[in-house]
Design an enzyme around this catalytic site. Structure first.
Site, short mmCIF file in Angstrom:
data_model
loop_
_atom_site.label_atom_id
_atom_site.label_comp_id
_atom_site.label_asym_id
_atom_site.label_seq_id
_atom_site.Cartn_x
_atom_site.Cartn_y
_atom_site.Cartn_z
N ARG A 237 -0.46 -5.62 1.60
CA ARG A 237 -0.37 -4.16 1.45
C ARG A 237 1.03 -3.82 0.95
O ARG A 237 2.02 -4.41 1.40
CB ARG A 237 -0.62 -3.45 2.79
CG ARG A 237 -2.09 -3.42 3.22
CD ARG A 237 -2.96 -2.52 2.32
NE ARG A 237 -4.36 -2.52 2.71
CZ ARG A 237 -5.30 -3.34 2.24
NH1 ARG A 237 -4.99 -4.25 1.33
NH2 ARG A 237 -6.55 -3.23 2.64
N ASP A 261 0.17 -7.73 -5.99
CA ASP A 261 -1.18 -7.21 -6.26
C ASP A 261 -1.33 -5.84 -5.61
O ASP A 261 -2.35 -5.18 -5.80
CB ASP A 261 -2.24 -8.18 -5.72
CG ASP A 261 -3.65 -7.75 -6.10
OD1 ASP A 261 -3.88 -7.55 -7.31
OD2 ASP A 261 -4.51 -7.61 -5.21
N GLU A 266 0.57 2.89 -4.68
CA GLU A 266 -0.49 2.57 -5.64
C GLU A 266 -1.63 3.59 -5.69
O GLU A 266 -2.38 3.66 -6.66
CB GLU A 266 -1.09 1.18 -5.33
CG GLU A 266 -1.93 1.14 -4.05
CD GLU A 266 -2.55 -0.23 -3.79
OE1 GLU A 266 -1.80 -1.22 -3.79
OE2 GLU A 266 -3.78 -0.29 -3.56
N HIS A 298 -4.32 -4.51 -7.57
CA HIS A 298 -5.19 -4.68 -6.40
C HIS A 298 -6.52 -5.32 -6.79
O HIS A 298 -7.59 -4.79 -6.49
CB HIS A 298 -5.41 -3.33 -5.70
CG HIS A 298 -5.63 -3.48 -4.22
ND1 HIS A 298 -5.02 -2.68 -3.28
CD2 HIS A 298 -6.40 -4.35 -3.51
CE1 HIS A 298 -5.41 -3.04 -2.07
NE2 HIS A 298 -6.24 -4.05 -2.19
P1 NAI Z 1 -6.63 -11.22 9.49
O1 NAI Z 1 -6.75 -10.10 10.47
O2 NAI Z 1 -7.66 -12.31 9.51
O3 NAI Z 1 -5.19 -11.93 9.63
C1 NAI Z 1 -3.99 -11.24 9.78
C2 NAI Z 1 -3.04 -12.18 10.53
O4 NAI Z 1 -1.74 -11.58 10.52
C3 NAI Z 1 -3.44 -12.44 11.97
O5 NAI Z 1 -3.45 -13.82 12.25
C4 NAI Z 1 -2.33 -11.73 12.77
O6 NAI Z 1 -2.05 -12.37 14.01
C5 NAI Z 1 -1.17 -11.85 11.80
N1 NAI Z 1 -0.07 -10.93 12.06
C6 NAI Z 1 -0.09 -9.69 12.60
N2 NAI Z 1 1.15 -9.19 12.69
C7 NAI Z 1 1.99 -10.13 12.18
C8 NAI Z 1 3.40 -10.20 11.98
N3 NAI Z 1 4.20 -9.19 12.34
N4 NAI Z 1 3.91 -11.31 11.41
C9 NAI Z 1 3.12 -12.34 11.06
N5 NAI Z 1 1.78 -12.32 11.22
C10 NAI Z 1 1.22 -11.23 11.77
O7 NAI Z 1 -6.58 -10.52 8.05
P2 NAI Z 1 -6.96 -11.15 6.63
O8 NAI Z 1 -8.42 -10.99 6.39
O9 NAI Z 1 -6.35 -12.51 6.51
O10 NAI Z 1 -6.20 -10.15 5.65
C11 NAI Z 1 -4.79 -10.02 5.65
C12 NAI Z 1 -4.41 -8.78 4.88
O11 NAI Z 1 -4.72 -8.97 3.49
C13 NAI Z 1 -5.23 -7.53 5.27
O12 NAI Z 1 -4.60 -6.85 6.35
C14 NAI Z 1 -5.22 -6.71 4.03
O13 NAI Z 1 -4.15 -5.79 4.11
C15 NAI Z 1 -4.93 -7.72 2.90
N6 NAI Z 1 -6.03 -7.83 1.92
C16 NAI Z 1 -5.74 -7.63 0.59
C17 NAI Z 1 -6.72 -7.74 -0.37
C18 NAI Z 1 -6.45 -7.56 -1.83
O14 NAI Z 1 -7.40 -7.43 -2.64
N7 NAI Z 1 -5.22 -7.57 -2.29
C19 NAI Z 1 -8.12 -8.04 0.02
C20 NAI Z 1 -8.30 -8.28 1.44
C21 NAI Z 1 -7.28 -8.16 2.35
#
Ligand code: NAI
Length: 336
Positions: A237, A261, A266, A298
């Site tokens: 994000r 991305d 955005e 994105h």
């Molecule tokens: P997820 O919920 O499976 O994993 C997020 C991880 O971040 C968790 O393991 C959590 O413990 C960790 N975390 C939380 N706070 C943290 C911190 N301060 N420092 C380090 N780690 C921390 O989420 P997922 O599915 O892996 O997605 C991650 C992010 O990717 C989403 O929140 C979303 O914003 C972004 N995303 C972007 C997309 C795009 O098209 N560019 C598409 C899908 C998701």
């Protein structure tokens, strides 16, 4: 058969095609709306039971209040991230919110690798040069990924997938996450403090969610601790990164490559064809002037598999709610 009337905001043709295919046999009534959800467009959902929203739709308290007042009971997100939803306000208003977690971690992780390879080997520049008949290699010098240290911030669904790909390249992968993953440890990933990660990595990729705690995780102070010439990748994000601080880092050479991305501002630009209008965002315009910056709009999620999974889970969320069953992918406010 269950049937909900759903206002689908920010609809593009590819969304409608995939949702229609997933909706076969479910029979929900989809009202496709091109505009983004904002306080001004919330009234378009009048008469609908549910709203279906994407990443740049506004789901702050004022919009949620208007939706709830017009009879909406359910918000289904076509995204994994839910930083754009005031979940506390939704709970207060009795609005149920559901999302689509992990629809294709491969899509995002593979896009990260695409950005890394393109930036490192200057593929975006080489493509233009060769088309212009310029076969000079000057300025295209890259480095072997093999043996480099890659820092993964957040080893959730996407971070784990990305870590596996980088291990496959022969990189040393370090990670930081309050909830370390055994799967990552099993593939040789070493968990370190976030400060250590930023100080030791040649490539840093952000995969944590945007929360008040992670807002501007990469700020001027952090940029100053990074390895000179570091490559920073953000597909998570935009607001994880203080863009002005990174621009200063690019100017000083501290940041050697930047792959984005997502971008903090955005919402008014991405997903639209603005090629006919003047870009008014000076910070974004400055980013576009650097040869070592590569920005995509994105699109990391944008694969056939991901769109199919997003549509299928979204329709299942609608049907599960309509049957009165517990929603597996419900978003609830953090405890406390
Ligand atoms: P997820 O919920 O499976 O994993 C997020 C991880 O971040 C968790 O393991 C959590 O413990 C960790 N975390 C939380 N706070 C943290 C911190 N301060 N420092 C380090 N780690 C921390 O989420 P997922 O599915 O892996 O997605 C991650 C992010 O990717 C989403 O929140 C979303 O914003 C972004 N995303 C972007 C997309 C795009 O098209 N560019 C598409 C899908 C998701």
């Amino acid at each position: 058969m269950s049937c909900m009337r759903v206002a689908v905001y920010s609809t593009k043709r590819y969304d409608a095609e995939h949702l229609d295919a997933a909706n076969e046999g479910h029979g929900h009534s989809m009202v496709y709306l091109e505009p983004r959800l904002t306080p001004d467009t919330a009234s378009l959902a009048a008469g609908c039971d549910a709203v279906c929203a994407f990443v740049n739709d506004d789901l702050g308290a004022p919009v949620l209040e208007r939706l709830a007042a017009s009879g909406v009971r359910l918000v289904v997100l076509r995204s994994a991230g839910y930083n754009h939803v005031d979940v506390v306000a939704a709970e207060r208003l009795g609005l149920v919110v559901a999302r689509v977690p992990g629809y294709s971690p491969h899509a995002v992780a593979e896009h990260c690798v695409g950005l890394i390879l393109a930036l490192n080997r200057r593929i975006h520049r080489a493509y233009n040069r060769v088309r212009e008949g310029n076969f000079s290699l000057q300025g295209l010098l890259g480095f072997d990924l093999h043996g480099r240290t890659v820092g993964v911030v957040g080893t959730g669904t996407i971070g784990r997938c990305f870590a596996r790909l980088m291990v496959g390249f022969g990189c040393e992968v370090v990670a930081s996450d309050p909830l370390p993953s055994e799967e990552c440890r099993g593939m040789g990933v070493r968990y370190v403090d976030v400060e250590e990660l930023f100080a030791m990595s040649d490539i840093i990729s952000l995969h944590c969610p945007l929360t008040p705690e992670t807002h501007h995780l990469v700020d001027a102070e952090r940029v100053a601790t990074m390895r000179p010439g570091v490559m920073l990748i953000n597909t998570s994000r935009g607001a994880l990164v203080d863009t002005s601080a990174v621009i200063d880092g690019l100017k000083s050479g501290r940041v050697g490559h930047l792959g984005l991305d997502v971008y903090e501002e955005e919402a008014d630009m991405f997903f639209e064809d603005l090629s006919d209008v003047v870009l008014r965002d000076d910070v974004f315009s400055r980013l576009l002037t650097f040869p070592n910056v590569l920005i995509t709009g994105h699109q990391a999620f944008f694969t056939e598999e991901a769109l199919t999974n997003i549509a299928t889970t979204t329709v299942e969320n609608l049907s599960t709610y309509e049957r009165g069953e517990a929603l597996e992918h419900r978003v609830v406010p953090p405890p406390g």
